[in-house]
Design an enzyme around this catalytic site. Structure first.
Site, short mmCIF file in Angstrom:
data_model
loop_
_atom_site.label_atom_id
_atom_site.label_comp_id
_atom_site.label_asym_id
_atom_site.label_seq_id
_atom_site.Cartn_x
_atom_site.Cartn_y
_atom_site.Cartn_z
CG ASP A 156 33.30 5.17 35.80
OD1 ASP A 156 32.27 5.58 36.36
OD2 ASP A 156 34.21 5.93 35.44
CG ASP A 167 34.12 8.15 31.77
OD1 ASP A 167 34.13 9.21 32.40
OD2 ASP A 167 35.04 7.81 30.99
CG HIS A 223 33.57 10.85 27.96
ND1 HIS A 223 33.82 11.72 28.99
CD2 HIS A 223 34.42 9.79 28.16
CE1 HIS A 223 34.76 11.23 29.77
NE2 HIS A 223 35.13 10.04 29.30
CB SER A 261 39.29 12.73 27.97
OG SER A 261 38.27 11.84 27.54
CG HIS A 320 36.66 6.19 27.08
ND1 HIS A 320 37.66 7.08 26.74
CD2 HIS A 320 36.23 6.57 28.31
CE1 HIS A 320 37.81 7.95 27.73
NE2 HIS A 320 36.95 7.68 28.68
CE LYS A 335 33.21 8.77 36.64
NZ LYS A 335 33.98 8.59 35.42
CD GLU A 363 38.70 13.16 31.71
OE1 GLU A 363 37.46 13.22 31.79
OE2 GLU A 363 39.28 12.20 31.15
CB ALA A 409 40.64 2.76 36.16
CB CYS A 441 36.97 7.08 37.83
SG CYS A 441 36.78 8.02 36.32
C1 VGL Z 1 38.39 6.63 33.41
C2 VGL Z 1 40.08 6.92 31.90
C3 VGL Z 1 39.28 7.73 31.13
C4 VGL Z 1 37.89 5.96 34.66
C5 VGL Z 1 37.56 7.44 32.66
O1 VGL Z 1 36.68 5.74 34.79
O2 VGL Z 1 38.74 5.64 35.53
N1 VGL Z 1 39.64 6.38 33.03
N2 VGL Z 1 38.02 7.97 31.52
ZN ZN Z 2 36.59 8.88 30.29
#
Ligand code: VGL
Ligand code: ZN
Length: 247
Positions: free
Chosen positions: A23, A65, A67, A73, A84, A109, A116, A144, A148
């Site tokens: 990500d 990510d 979405h 989420s 995001h 993903k 989620e 993060a 993830c």
């Molecule tokens: C993530 C928060 C929301 C990540 C993804 O990639 O860690 N964190 N969506």
């Molecule tokens: Zn996300």
């Protein structure tokens, strides 16, 4: 020489390894919709790992990510996050600083609006892909750590992969203080190891042992028999090669 310790302990990626870049998308970087503080600082480190894994013929996989606009989420849908990484938007693009291979394997993903999915294994074909490629060991980087990355690593351990977190190439959010520390603990508890760039083989470790005393050899021309001359030339060659590889 630092060789001895290094020879036993250093990591050398092979064709049975994959580097997972988690990500590294514009929205997770400073200025993005859900920025990880200093998230951009790990990109050069990841780029070095990408180079290293590519030259070792290991696989490089990038997750993203991805979405839909109405993802569960997002706050509007009752979730914890601002919108995001919405599919096809600029914020969902990989950072332009990230130097992925020409044809990276991309895993999208959290594409289901109602579900989620922090793990790159959740509802994706990552496991299938790794199995088809014969990958046994997974090295995980990216953002993060406390979302993830930790969930992907725990998923990988459950599926039986030898899993390594490259701790100098991941950063977290710490919504609650200590989240990142707890994530590292949870990953280690399930058998993942934490390594950094220093744990990988470096150019000096690959040089023949004769390079330990090149000056001594040079000072004693009587010892410059054919074999030693050859060895010395080989070591020079290796030094040059490494220099060009590193650009
Ligand atoms: C993530 C928060 C929301 C990540 C993804 O990639 O860690 N964190 N969506
Ligand atoms: Zn996300």
């Amino acid at each position: 020489m630092k060789g001895e310790k290094g020879l036993n302990k250093t990591i050398n990626p092979t064709g049975k390894d994959a580097l997972l870049v988690t990500d590294i998308q514009i929205d997770f970087l400073p200025g993005g919709a859900l920025p990880v503080t200093n998230g951009d600082k790990i990109i050069p480190v990841i780029n070095n790992y990408i180079k290293r894994f590519e030259s070792a013929k290991a696989y490089v996989i990038a997750s993203r990510d991805w979405h839909p606009l109405n993802h569960i989420s997002f706050k509007k849908q009752g979730g914890p996050w601002p919108p995001h990484c919405v599919q096809e938007t600029t914020g969902a693009q990989f950072s332009p600083q990230l130097k992925l291979p020409d044809q990276p394997i991309v895993i999208s993903k959290a594409t289901d609006p109602k579900h989620e999915a922090y793990s790159a294994f959740d509802n994706t074909n990552l496991h299938n892909t790794l199995q088809q490629l014969g990958v046994e060991r997974l090295f995980v980087t990216g953002l993060a750590t406390d979302y993830c990355v930790v969930n992907t690593v725990l998923g990988a351990r459950e599926l039986g992969y030898d899993t390594i977190v490259l701790s100098d190439a991941t950063l977290g959010i710490n919504v609650q203080p200590g989240d990142v520390d707890r994530a590292f603990e949870a990953m280690q508890k399930k058998g993942a190891s934490l390594l950094t760039e220093a744990d990988f083989t470096h150019s000096e470790d690959n040089l023949p042992l004769t390079t330990a005393e090149p000056d001594i050899l040079a000072q004693k021309p009587t010892m410059m028999d054919a074999a030693k001359k050859k060895a010395k030339m080989r070591s020079k060659g290796a030094g040059n090669r490494i220099k060009t590889e590193r650009g």
